[in-house]
Write a protein that holds these residues in place. Structure first.
Motif, short mmCIF file in Angstrom:
data_model
loop_
_atom_site.label_atom_id
_atom_site.label_comp_id
_atom_site.label_asym_id
_atom_site.label_seq_id
_atom_site.Cartn_x
_atom_site.Cartn_y
_atom_site.Cartn_z
N THR A 38 0.98 -37.19 -9.02
CA THR A 38 -0.25 -37.62 -9.13
C THR A 38 -0.66 -37.46 -8.00
OG1 THR A 38 0.96 -40.57 -8.99
CG2 THR A 38 0.67 -39.62 -11.36
N GLU A 39 0.31 -37.53 -7.16
CA GLU A 39 -0.85 -37.54 -5.76
C GLU A 39 -1.92 -36.47 -5.53
OE1 GLU A 39 1.68 -35.72 -2.67
OE2 GLU A 39 0.90 -36.50 -1.11
N GLY A 40 -1.12 -35.29 -5.65
CA GLY A 40 -2.94 -33.90 -5.99
C GLY A 40 -3.48 -34.48 -6.70
N LYS B 243 -10.24 -36.79 -8.11
CA LYS B 243 -10.58 -38.06 -7.92
C LYS B 243 -10.28 -38.78 -9.16
CE LYS B 243 -13.15 -36.58 -3.92
NZ LYS B 243 -12.22 -35.66 -3.74
N LEU B 244 -9.21 -39.09 -9.47
CA LEU B 244 -8.59 -40.03 -10.71
C LEU B 244 -8.42 -41.65 -10.10
CD1 LEU B 244 -7.64 -37.40 -13.41
CD2 LEU B 244 -9.98 -38.30 -13.41
N ARG C 13 -2.30 -37.53 -17.20
CA ARG C 13 -2.65 -36.22 -16.92
C ARG C 13 -1.74 -35.36 -16.42
NH1 ARG C 13 -5.97 -32.17 -17.21
NH2 ARG C 13 -5.20 -30.26 -15.28
N ALA C 14 -0.97 -37.08 -15.85
CA ALA C 14 1.06 -36.34 -15.26
C ALA C 14 1.38 -36.10 -16.65
CB ALA C 14 1.54 -36.76 -14.15
N VAL C 15 1.88 -37.02 -17.15
CA VAL C 15 2.84 -37.33 -18.41
C VAL C 15 2.03 -35.72 -19.66
CG1 VAL C 15 2.47 -38.34 -20.77
CG2 VAL C 15 2.78 -39.09 -18.48
N GLU C 16 0.59 -35.89 -19.83
CA GLU C 16 0.15 -34.43 -20.22
C GLU C 16 0.50 -32.67 -19.26
OE1 GLU C 16 -4.36 -32.95 -20.35
OE2 GLU C 16 -4.29 -35.46 -20.52
N MET C 17 1.04 -32.82 -18.15
CA MET C 17 1.02 -31.96 -17.51
C MET C 17 3.11 -32.00 -18.27
SD MET C 17 -0.85 -29.98 -16.24
CE MET C 17 -1.80 -31.08 -17.09
#
Lengths: 385, 345
Positions: free
Chosen positions: A154-156, A162-163, A171-175
């Motif tokens: 999530t850092e990046g 800008k989330l 988004r991380a889970v999706e990735m």
């Protein structure tokens, strides 16, 4: 036509795809599905890049006047042995060369029309991990052991997209789902050591893809992995690349991995590109004696017979390159001109896009039998050990 | 007595994991768990497998660089496992090892000459002058020059250091050499030099090699026969051409199909396994491959058998041994997975 968002959704199908075997294994018959995306217009142009290292021994020309282009949706393989400058090239594109001792002393890196070398450090930070991201060789040393992988992915995302925190986690889970990590939501708060080597490399890929980059630099992405895990990761990279259309620079010493992944190949030796061509040409009609030697020096499971070619001697140190052709002292074909002057990249007649840095291929002297002769001499060297 | 040059029978090596306040063993890593094979004189047996499968431990346990936890190793009419220290030491004259990392396995404070001479000193072979002469001839044999004897290891490249390691192993004229990943730390062009050298030395000195490596292409190139390990067990042994052309064990099939081929026109049918190798601390019961095995998971009765019964290594004919309950069924599922086109020898 799928929208971009739909493209990102992992393919979930109620029935397992054809070829799936019990136990989750599956057979990939690569003869049919086209991994091959068709490359588009140029998106990254490296022109005359020079990265030198300044040490007590003098100047080490790790990358010396390297020029190449990466097109949209293209996989460019850069191959070479240790010390040939392939990793320094990739770090130069990211502007991650430690200074001192290293410095980019010349050239241009045009990325989507902008010269990366002219950007301020702050502007560069907006490119790194966002437009261009990187996958490193050793997932254990490139993941921070004291942060959860959720934090690290999530850092990046939070920085570049800008989330907010919860959106970034989504988004991380999706990735993670995209790269095939089972039960991603439960694993978000695990630490790197709780994952196996293959899973860590998947996490690295998830991080690299998180901000929707247009270019990924993968530096020896499967070198540290076992062969069955390597097959998993290569499969994953191929299918993601085909689906997302990201351009990839694949840096590796493994000619077999390049043969599977790349559209085009640059062979590097002693800080220079010594041969460039599309992947089929490089493997079918290699021209530079170094490339020919490399290809017949590797044992192959599909053709086990025969002695291996030997390239005598060792790679020269970047602080003491020989005069003239840098491969000259190891080359069985060497003649006077090779010692006197370094050859430029000569285009090969009748093979557009193919060029070799060797005096044997001067435009008026090209002879189709040269390649056979080189191979014969390399094999002879193998007999003598 | 065994009819073979060396016969290894149900060799075991278990490492304890200590825990609790009294530091008692709380679990065991069964790195090598009942490995049996034989070596014929003058051949090269390749031992392959992925990290953690126990291939290096097997090599070291045979030389008793690690004490075996069980089993026997018959060599030159003796069982190595039962020998005492002095007997083992004299037995080691016949067996030597080449290590993976040429940086870590040479003493940085010794000159190359004294490194190569050391085994001769330890086994009290020859006078000082004779040893000196031997060192020089060894250097020439592995492709180094006489003046290299006075230099230190850091002055050499990786490939040259591996040559020094090979010269050291040859010094006492052993009959068996265990080579543990001898080329995996080297660049492609140097790797070929060392492989060719090893082959030439084998011919000249009638050496027997146990060649431990993870690179399947290298192993096939150098080996007469190949043994495949998975989680501390051998799952398949066969003549190397036969193994690569017609693997029988589901794991071998998947492993071989995963090897990338440096030719963009060859697209092999690839079996992609799910998941990773389980930890050898909690190895699966029965056949250790059953949780990932497509053949076992296809049918509940098969799965039950594979989960409870460890398949023995059985000869399928022509010294092609495999440890699988369902070889014909595997043929059906995968088809005959030929890695090579018929007609290619």
């Amino acid at each position: 036509m799928a929208t971009k968002d739909e493209l990102w959704k992992p393919e979930k199908s109620p029935t397992p795809p054809p070829g799936t075997l019990p136990g989750g294994a599956h057979i990939v018959d690569e003869a049919s599905p086209a991994l091959r995306t068709v490359p588009g217009e140029p998106m990254l142009e490296v022109k005359g890049l020079c990265t030198y290292f300044f040490g007590e021994e003098g100047v080490g020309k790790a990358v010396d006047d390297v020029t190449f282009t990466v097109r949209k949706r293209e996989v460019l393989g850069i191959v070479g042995e240790s010390g040939c400058g392939k990793s320094v090239t990739s770090l130069s594109i990211m502007r991650l060369i430690p200074n001192p001792p290293g410095r980019i002393t010349g050239g241009e890196i045009l990325f989507e029309g902008k010269n990366l070398l002219a950007l301020s450090e702050e502007e560069m930070r907006k490119v790194r991990g966002n437009k261009i991201s990187m996958i490193f060789q050793e997932p254990m040393t490139s993941l921070n052991p004291v942060f959860t992988i959720g934090d690290q992915i999530t850092e990046g995302i939070r920085l570049h997209m800008k989330l907010g925190k919860s959106q970034a986690r989504e988004r991380a889970v999706e990735m993670m789902e995209l790269v095939g990590i089972p039960a991603p939501r439960d694993r978000l708060d695990d630490y790197p050591h709780q994952f196996s080597g293959g899973m860590r490399q998947r996490i690295m890929i998830a991080m690299a893809l998180a901000c929707d980059p247009t270019l990924i630099i993968a530096d020896e992405p499967t070198t540290a992995l076992d062969v069955t895990i390597q097959a998993q990761i290569l499969e994953l990279m191929k299918s993601l690349q085909a689906r997302l259309g990201t351009s990839i620079i694949l840096i590796t010493h493994d000619l077999a991995v390049v043969a599977e992944m790349a559209h085009r190949v640059n062979v590097m030796y002693a800080g220079r590109v010594v041969e460039e061509a599309d992947v089929r040409t490089i493997y079918k009609t290699p021209k530079h004696p170094y490339t020919i030697g490399l290809l017949c020096a590797i044992p192959r499971v599909d053709k086990p017979e025969g002695k291996l070619c030997v390239i005598s001697g060792t790679v020269p140190s970047p602080f003491h390159f020989p005069k003239g052709c840098r491969f000259g002292n190891r080359c069985p074909m060497k003649f006077d001109k090779c010692e006197a002057e370094e050859p430029p990249l000569f285009p090969i007649k009748g093979e557009p896009g193919h060029a070799a840095r060797c005096w044997l291929y001067e435009p008026d002297k090209q002879d189709p039998t040269t390649e056979k002769e080189v191979r014969r001499k390399m094999l002879e060297a193998g007999e003598r050990v | 007595m065994s009819k073979h040059f060396m016969e290894v029978k149900s060799l075991q090596k278990h490492f304890p994991i200590f825990g609790g306040i009294f530091s008692r063993p709380v679990a065991w890593v069964k790195a090598v768990d009942g490995v049996s094979f034989f070596l014929k004189e003058g051949e090269t047996l390749g031992l392959v497998g992925e990290s953690g499968c126990g291939k290096s431990t097997t090599g070291r346990t045979i030389l008793r660089l690690l004490e075996p936890s069980g089993g026997s190793v018959e060599f030159m009419g003796r069982d190595l496992v039962t020998l005492d220290r002095a007997e083992m030491r004299s037995m080691r004259r016949n067996m030597q090892m080449i290590f993976q990392d040429p940086y870590a396995s040479l003493n940085p404070r010794m000159t190359v000459g004294s490194i190569i001479e050391e085994p001769l000193v330890i086994h009290s072979i020859g006078t000082k002058v004779e040893r000196r002469k031997k060192v020089l001839s060894l250097l020439a044999e592995v492709g180094l020059r006489e003046e290299h004897a006075a230099r230190y290891p850091h002055e050499f490249s990786g490939g040259q250091r591996q040559r020094i390691g090979i010269a050291r192993a040859l010094a006492i004229e052993p009959r068996l050499i265990v080579a543990d990943e001898p080329v995996s730390a080297l660049d492609v062009s140097i790797q070929a030099q060392v492989i060719n050298l090893l082959q030439e030395l084998q011919e000249r000195h009638k050496l027997t090699y146990l060649f431990v490596a993870h690179n399947l292409s290298v192993v096939e190139h150098i080996s007469d026969r190949v043994a495949v390990m998975y989680l501390g067990k051998i799952v398949e042994i066969a003549d190397s051409r036969k193994l690569y052309a017609e693997p029988k064990h589901p794991y071998t099939r998947a492993l071989l199909s995963a090897v990338p081929i440096p030719d963009p026109d060859i697209k092999p049918k690839r079996i992609i396994l799910e998941g990773d190798v389980p930890s050898p601390i909690k190895a699966p019961t029965g056949c250790r491959f059953h949780p990932r095995c497509p053949v076992a998971n296809a049918d509940p009765t098969r799965l039950a058998k594979c989960r409870s019964e460890d398949p023995p290594l059985v000869d399928l004919g022509g010294e092609h041994f495999t440890a699988c309950h369902y070889v014909p069924e595997a043929d059906q599922i995968f088809g005959i997975t030929r890695h090579r086109q018929p007609g290619q020898s």
